[in-house]
Design an enzyme around this catalytic site. Sequence first.
Site, PDB file in Angstrom:
ATOM      1  N   ASP A  48       0.834  -1.196   0.000  1.00 31.83           N
ATOM      2  CA  ASP A  48       0.000   0.000   0.000  1.00 31.83           C
ATOM      3  C   ASP A  48       0.872   1.251   0.000  1.00 31.83           C
ATOM      4  O   ASP A  48       1.729   1.431   0.863  1.00 31.83           O
ATOM      5  CB  ASP A  48      -0.938   0.003   1.207  1.00 31.83           C
ATOM      6  N   ARG A  49       0.651   2.120  -0.980  1.00 33.57           N
ATOM      7  CA  ARG A  49       1.507   3.270  -1.161  1.00 33.57           C
ATOM      8  C   ARG A  49       1.403   4.267  -0.015  1.00 33.57           C
ATOM      9  O   ARG A  49       2.414   4.747   0.502  1.00 33.57           O
ATOM     10  CB  ARG A  49       1.171   3.972  -2.481  1.00 33.57           C
ATOM     11  N   THR A  50       0.182   4.564   0.413  1.00 37.54           N
ATOM     12  CA  THR A  50       0.009   5.530   1.494  1.00 37.54           C
ATOM     13  C   THR A  50       0.647   5.044   2.790  1.00 37.54           C
ATOM     14  O   THR A  50       1.341   5.797   3.484  1.00 37.54           O
ATOM     15  CB  THR A  50      -1.490   5.819   1.718  1.00 37.54           C
ATOM     16  N   CYS A  84      -2.139   4.994 -10.783  1.00 38.09           N
ATOM     17  CA  CYS A  84      -2.198   5.232  -9.336  1.00 38.09           C
ATOM     18  C   CYS A  84      -1.593   6.595  -9.069  1.00 38.09           C
ATOM     19  O   CYS A  84      -0.418   6.821  -9.376  1.00 38.09           O
ATOM     20  CB  CYS A  84      -1.425   4.148  -8.578  1.00 38.09           C
ATOM     21  N   ASN A  85      -2.374   7.494  -8.511  1.00 39.26           N
ATOM     22  CA  ASN A  85      -1.879   8.837  -8.213  1.00 39.26           C
ATOM     23  C   ASN A  85      -0.786   8.820  -7.160  1.00 39.26           C
ATOM     24  O   ASN A  85       0.257   9.470  -7.312  1.00 39.26           O
ATOM     25  CB  ASN A  85      -3.030   9.728  -7.738  1.00 39.26           C
ATOM     26  N   LYS A 167     -12.195   0.149  -2.711  1.00 37.79           N
ATOM     27  CA  LYS A 167     -11.244  -0.960  -2.613  1.00 37.79           C
ATOM     28  C   LYS A 167     -11.861  -2.153  -1.888  1.00 37.79           C
ATOM     29  O   LYS A 167     -11.538  -3.308  -2.179  1.00 37.79           O
ATOM     30  CB  LYS A 167      -9.970  -0.515  -1.882  1.00 37.79           C
ATOM     31  N   CYS A 196      -7.411  10.310  -7.080  1.00 38.09           N
ATOM     32  CA  CYS A 196      -7.198   8.914  -6.708  1.00 38.09           C
ATOM     33  C   CYS A 196      -7.987   8.078  -7.695  1.00 38.09           C
ATOM     34  O   CYS A 196      -9.155   8.389  -7.981  1.00 38.09           O
ATOM     35  CB  CYS A 196      -7.659   8.632  -5.276  1.00 38.09           C
TER      36      CYS A 196
END
Length: 234
Positions: A48-50, A84-85, A167, A196
């Site tokens: 997960d990027r965040t 994906c932002n 998601k 997003c």
Amino acid sequence: MRKKLGVMGGMGPEATSYFYENMIKHTRAVCDQEHVDMVILSHASMPDRTRCIEAGETEELLRLLTGDARTLQSLGVGNIAITCNTSHYFYDEIQNAVDIPVINMIRESALRAAEMSPGGRVGIMATDGTLLGRLYHRECESLGLLPVSPSPARQRDVMSLIYDDVKGGREPDHKKFWRVMEEFEGESCGAVILACTELSVYKGKNPVPEYCLDAMDVLVRESIVRSGGVYIEG
């Protein structure tokens, strides 16, 4: 000149599917051969990027992202699109890892926002990671725009809509979206960037105000044009 498009996807899978659907929808074609050739790498197991950005644990994530870009380059693509932002937090590193252009969805979307609201206030509806990295803020400010983030309460609505609803595969709670829109309207935002790709998925199934700018739409247009296709509205 026709070019094969590489797609760094799977972040999330539904957003990648939505991107592909819109590539088909917005390409002027009367036969298979007039559509854009693509290699879609759907890396759904990507961390997960965040969460990685917030924890400051980005080494493995960056290794995987740059590795995917190199894989696509080895398959002969002419441009790379990242669906994906938040992954654009690593845009410079990804671009430096390959010898072909990586489309900057953030920059292209900010340019479009400047056309919609020249010199004005622009709402940024994005993940915590995108906001923390000030990805859209920097690009908007460079164009003389004033980016506006949601309040903490409304940002919780944004994150819940993205993670719990889209998601999570659940029916979205539309009140979350409209509470954020109401706040941006109160801030006199002339445009709101849906920053997003899960919000892009939401927009694809639900009505949103005309002043909403979908970053995915911008990416689709750039991808078609740079691949030598003809973009059509609608």
